[in-house]
Motif scaffolding. Sequence first.
Motif, PDB file in Angstrom:
ATOM      1  N   GLY A 151     -30.841 -27.071  14.904  1.00 32.17           N
ATOM      2  CA  GLY A 151     -30.086 -26.053  14.285  1.00 32.17           C
ATOM      3  C   GLY A 151     -31.085 -25.446  12.960  1.00 32.17           C
ATOM      4  N   HIS A 152     -31.553 -23.956  12.841  1.00 30.08           N
ATOM      5  CA  HIS A 152     -31.827 -22.847  11.825  1.00 30.08           C
ATOM      6  C   HIS A 152     -31.674 -23.992  10.451  1.00 30.08           C
ATOM      7  CE1 HIS A 152     -34.182 -20.644   9.153  1.00 30.08           C
ATOM      8  NE2 HIS A 152     -32.988 -19.743   9.260  1.00 30.08           N
ATOM      9  N   THR A 153     -30.806 -24.381   9.937  1.00 24.57           N
ATOM     10  CA  THR A 153     -30.677 -24.525   8.512  1.00 24.57           C
ATOM     11  C   THR A 153     -31.410 -25.231   8.368  1.00 24.57           C
ATOM     12  OG1 THR A 153     -28.457 -25.614   8.699  1.00 24.57           O
ATOM     13  CG2 THR A 153     -28.564 -23.254   8.083  1.00 24.57           C
ATOM     14  N   LYS A 154     -31.592 -26.815   9.849  1.00 24.53           N
ATOM     15  CA  LYS A 154     -32.231 -28.132   8.759  1.00 24.53           C
ATOM     16  C   LYS A 154     -31.814 -29.071   8.313  1.00 24.53           C
ATOM     17  CE  LYS A 154     -36.591 -26.142   9.095  1.00 24.53           C
ATOM     18  NZ  LYS A 154     -38.123 -25.652   8.589  1.00 24.53           N
ATOM     19  N   ASP A 155     -29.750 -28.874   8.809  1.00 27.31           N
ATOM     20  CA  ASP A 155     -29.330 -30.565   7.807  1.00 27.31           C
ATOM     21  C   ASP A 155     -28.675 -31.321   8.760  1.00 27.31           C
ATOM     22  OD1 ASP A 155     -27.758 -28.230   9.735  1.00 27.31           O
ATOM     23  OD2 ASP A 155     -26.010 -28.348   7.906  1.00 27.31           O
ATOM     24  N   ILE A 156     -28.719 -31.172  10.076  1.00 25.06           N
ATOM     25  CA  ILE A 156     -28.759 -32.894  10.571  1.00 25.06           C
ATOM     26  C   ILE A 156     -30.173 -32.426  12.193  1.00 25.06           C
ATOM     27  CG2 ILE A 156     -27.315 -32.555  12.865  1.00 25.06           C
ATOM     28  CD1 ILE A 156     -25.200 -29.842  12.042  1.00 25.06           C
ATOM     29  N   ILE A 157     -29.981 -33.712  11.751  1.00 20.08           N
ATOM     30  CA  ILE A 157     -31.396 -34.170  12.513  1.00 20.08           C
ATOM     31  C   ILE A 157     -31.071 -35.532  13.544  1.00 20.08           C
ATOM     32  CG2 ILE A 157     -32.837 -36.517  12.018  1.00 20.08           C
ATOM     33  CD1 ILE A 157     -33.513 -35.865   8.749  1.00 20.08           C
ATOM     34  N   CYS A 158     -30.561 -34.968  13.976  1.00 22.71           N
ATOM     35  CA  CYS A 158     -31.065 -35.588  15.508  1.00 22.71           C
ATOM     36  C   CYS A 158     -32.154 -37.228  16.351  1.00 22.71           C
ATOM     37  CB  CYS A 158     -29.945 -34.441  16.646  1.00 22.71           C
ATOM     38  SG  CYS A 158     -29.259 -33.829  16.235  1.00 22.71           S
ATOM     39  N   TYR A 159     -31.315 -37.246  17.320  1.00 19.94           N
ATOM     40  CA  TYR A 159     -32.324 -38.887  17.335  1.00 19.94           C
ATOM     41  C   TYR A 159     -32.168 -38.193  19.079  1.00 19.94           C
ATOM     42  CZ  TYR A 159     -33.862 -43.289  19.740  1.00 19.94           C
ATOM     43  OH  TYR A 159     -34.042 -43.822  20.819  1.00 19.94           O
TER      44      TYR A 159
END
Length: 307
Positions: A151-159
């Motif tokens: 996402g644009h806000t970069k508040d979630i890091i996924c693996y």
Amino acid sequence: MKKRIMKLFLFIMFIIYVVCLYKVYINYKMIKEIIKQPPIVFSARFKDGDKGTFKYDIQTGKTEKISDYAFQELSYSNDHEKIVGVVWEDKFQGLAELDMKHYTFKPIIDLEELNKCAKEIGLDEIKYNMPGISNIHMPQFYKDGYTFFWGHTKDIICYANKQNDICKMKVLYKSEHGNYSYHIKEKDDKDILFLESRYEIYSQKIERIYINKNNLDTFGQEELLITPRKNFSSSTGNMDISNDINRVSYYEKPNIYIYDFDTKNRKHVNSQHLLWQDMVYIEFSPDERYIFYAVGDIPFFGQMDID
């Protein structure tokens, strides 16, 4: 009187000569060390329509186009034999790799697969609108898969990784605010996630990931590492963590600092008073004796990614 003035003048000139000679020697020594480093890989989209991923050889000073695909926000593997990046073009959108020996393009997980995984874990889907403007950021190699901002806000890091050709994705970290960059380092049998937000750098311990275990739950409390920083601005992040996790290099306009986690002290490295430019990249050299950073004109470097 004139003799004293002349002696003083000659002494000052001698000091200036010694200082200049020393700086020339340091620059020469630094260049000799730098040319031993791996080539600089960057992607760009030019006004004339040309785009792609390029390799700059530090020793020869030559630039070579190594892929017609523009790998956005690319990063090296630990052995520097391949890169991973976001490819966001009409013919492919998603995560892809580029082999650095033969420069072969390898699609990893396309946007359709990623959106399907995102929907399964309750995340919003990402739509493709046009080439170059992606909402997947800072992909990195991690264990047997990849991490990235979703996402644009970069508040979630996924693996995400592939198991039997099926995409699996989990949320590694989620915050209530946006972030600029992140690094995952190993220490004392734990993996530590370092994040750079608008005003601070902090760390979060995460549970280790094994090939046969995909438990990515976070635990522990956030530990503030750097006091709040004003006038911080970057769309790509301006920090790097040393391999021993004892130091962080970062840019606080207009200065570059190294902060020591143990002593809680910071050391000034250099100053960059930029006009119509921005700091677009900062990193320790592999031996951590030097700091590499890139400065780019605005808005040209807004669409350029470097590693």
